[in-house]
Design a protein around this motif. Structure first.
Motif, PDB file in Angstrom:
ATOM      1  N   CYS A 194       0.865  -1.186   0.000  1.00 12.97           N
ATOM      2  CA  CYS A 194       0.000   0.000   0.000  1.00 12.97           C
ATOM      3  C   CYS A 194       0.902   1.236   0.000  1.00 12.97           C
ATOM      4  CB  CYS A 194      -0.896   0.007   1.235  1.00 12.97           C
ATOM      5  SG  CYS A 194      -1.854   1.524   1.387  1.00 12.97           S
TER       6      CYS A 194
ATOM      7  N   VAL B  61       0.083   4.182   0.584  1.00 13.63           N
ATOM      8  CA  VAL B  61      -0.316   5.171   1.593  1.00 13.63           C
ATOM      9  C   VAL B  61       0.294   4.844   2.957  1.00 13.63           C
ATOM     10  CG1 VAL B  61      -2.277   6.238   2.791  1.00 13.63           C
ATOM     11  CG2 VAL B  61      -2.467   5.660   0.364  1.00 13.63           C
ATOM     12  N   CYS B  62       0.153   3.574   3.396  1.00 13.25           N
ATOM     13  CA  CYS B  62       0.569   3.262   4.775  1.00 13.25           C
ATOM     14  C   CYS B  62       1.695   2.235   4.861  1.00 13.25           C
ATOM     15  CB  CYS B  62      -0.624   2.779   5.586  1.00 13.25           C
ATOM     16  SG  CYS B  62      -1.161   1.106   5.168  1.00 13.25           S
TER      17      CYS B  62
ATOM     18  N   TYR C 259       1.376  -1.058   4.303  1.00 10.35           N
ATOM     19  CA  TYR C 259       0.869  -2.414   4.552  1.00 10.35           C
ATOM     20  C   TYR C 259       1.211  -3.297   3.349  1.00 10.35           C
ATOM     21  CZ  TYR C 259      -2.669  -6.162   4.446  1.00 10.35           C
ATOM     22  OH  TYR C 259      -3.309  -7.370   4.336  1.00 10.35           O
TER      23      TYR C 259
ATOM     24  N   CYS D 273      -7.419  -1.367   1.556  1.00  9.26           N
ATOM     25  CA  CYS D 273      -6.330  -1.655   2.493  1.00  9.26           C
ATOM     26  C   CYS D 273      -6.910  -1.805   3.905  1.00  9.26           C
ATOM     27  CB  CYS D 273      -5.310  -0.513   2.460  1.00  9.26           C
ATOM     28  SG  CYS D 273      -4.048  -0.674   3.736  1.00  9.26           S
TER      29      CYS D 273
ATOM     30  N   CYS E 281      -5.377   1.271   6.241  1.00  8.91           N
ATOM     31  CA  CYS E 281      -5.665   2.703   6.074  1.00  8.91           C
ATOM     32  C   CYS E 281      -6.877   2.982   5.194  1.00  8.91           C
ATOM     33  CB  CYS E 281      -4.442   3.433   5.525  1.00  8.91           C
ATOM     34  SG  CYS E 281      -4.163   3.116   3.781  1.00  8.91           S
TER      35      CYS E 281
ATOM     36  N   ALA F   6      -7.126   2.605   1.921  1.00 14.27           N
ATOM     37  CA  ALA F   6      -6.811   3.014   0.544  1.00 14.27           C
ATOM     38  C   ALA F   6      -7.358   1.975  -0.451  1.00 14.27           C
ATOM     39  CB  ALA F   6      -5.300   3.150   0.365  1.00 14.27           C
TER      40      ALA F   6
HETATM   41 FE    FE Z   1      -2.815   1.322   3.568  1.00 15.43          FE
END
Ligand code: FE
Length: 240
Positions: A193, A195-196, A198, A226, A229, A231
């Motif tokens: 991911c 964004v975070c 993961y 996700c 987060c 996403a």
């Molecule tokens: Fe994420």
């Protein structure tokens, strides 16, 4: 002082719990995930927490002088950590999505996957560069349910959890896992991911969201998000 011999990997051996830290300000509630709640004295019973200055929860605590920490259960779904850990309360209301009640300090007490809540009236705020350490007296402590508390090590090693960018241990805890998963003669790729951080591991699937182990990333339903987060699938990239 010389920095020779400064091997930051040594810090990875420090052990922590994992908590939802909450606060309020003029009718607004917010919370974030921290691993930095510590009891520092017994008479009076004093507790400290270190919070990034970038967090909205930090600003609320500074203003009102109260915080509450809830101890997470070992079986907490990553989704709940995602609500508090990877998004800012400036963008959306985290308390829209969880069961809670307001505590004696006015700080919200999360009632999902939490073992205990400790409410604190702040007596000192110590400036520590990127973070502030708040120390105060416990004004209410209560047990919410029975179970085992989540540790930071378990969160990382077993649940595949990631460290938020505002956590004090962020740089020390980044570890890249380059492996691919073997399935028969085909390799199923892991996806990250953006964004975070993961990592979707096809071997493990995402049981919290009903995705069975052995499901390749490509076969995930379009509506899958996700688990940490929230996403969308399009935010994921193949891991190198
Ligand atoms: Fe994420």
């Amino acid at each position: 002082m010389s920095t020779t011999g400064l091997d930051l990997k040594a810090l990875r051996y420090l052990t922590y719990g994992l908590y939802i830290l909450t606060a309020h300000d003029r009718g607004k509630r917010n919370g974030c995930i921290v691993n930095t709640v510590v009891q520092v004295a017994s008479k009076p019973c004093l507790v400290s927490v270190s919070v990034s200055k970038k967090n909205l929860t930090h600003d609320f605590i500074k203003k009102t002088g109260f915080f509450a920490a809830q101890v997470l259960t070992k079986d907490v779904p990553l989704k709940l950590i995602g609500i508090f850990g990877f998004r800012s309360g400036r963008d959306y209301d985290k308390f829209d999505k969880v069961r809670f009640r307001d505590g004696v300090t006015g700080c919200p007490v999360v009632l999902e996957h939490t073992l205990a809540s400790i409410e604190v009236e702040v007596e000192k705020a110590i400036d520590c560069s990127s973070h502030t350490v708040f120390i105060g007296e416990v004004v209410r402590a209560e047990n919410l349910k029975k179970g085992e508390p989540l540790t930071y090590a378990y969160y990382h090693q077993v649940k595949g959890g990631k460290t938020g960018k505002n956590a004090p241990g962020y740089k020390a805890s980044i570890a890249k896992d380059n492996s691919e998963t073997e399935k028969g003669d085909k390799k199923m790729k892991k996806y990250v991911c953006s964004v975070c951080g993961y990592v979707y591991d096809p071997d493990k699937g995402d049981p919290d969201s009903g995705v069975k182990p052995g499901t390749p990333f490509e076969k995930l339903p379009d509506g899958w998000v996700c688990p940490v987060c929230g996403a969308a699938k399009a935010e994921f990239e193949p891991q190198d």
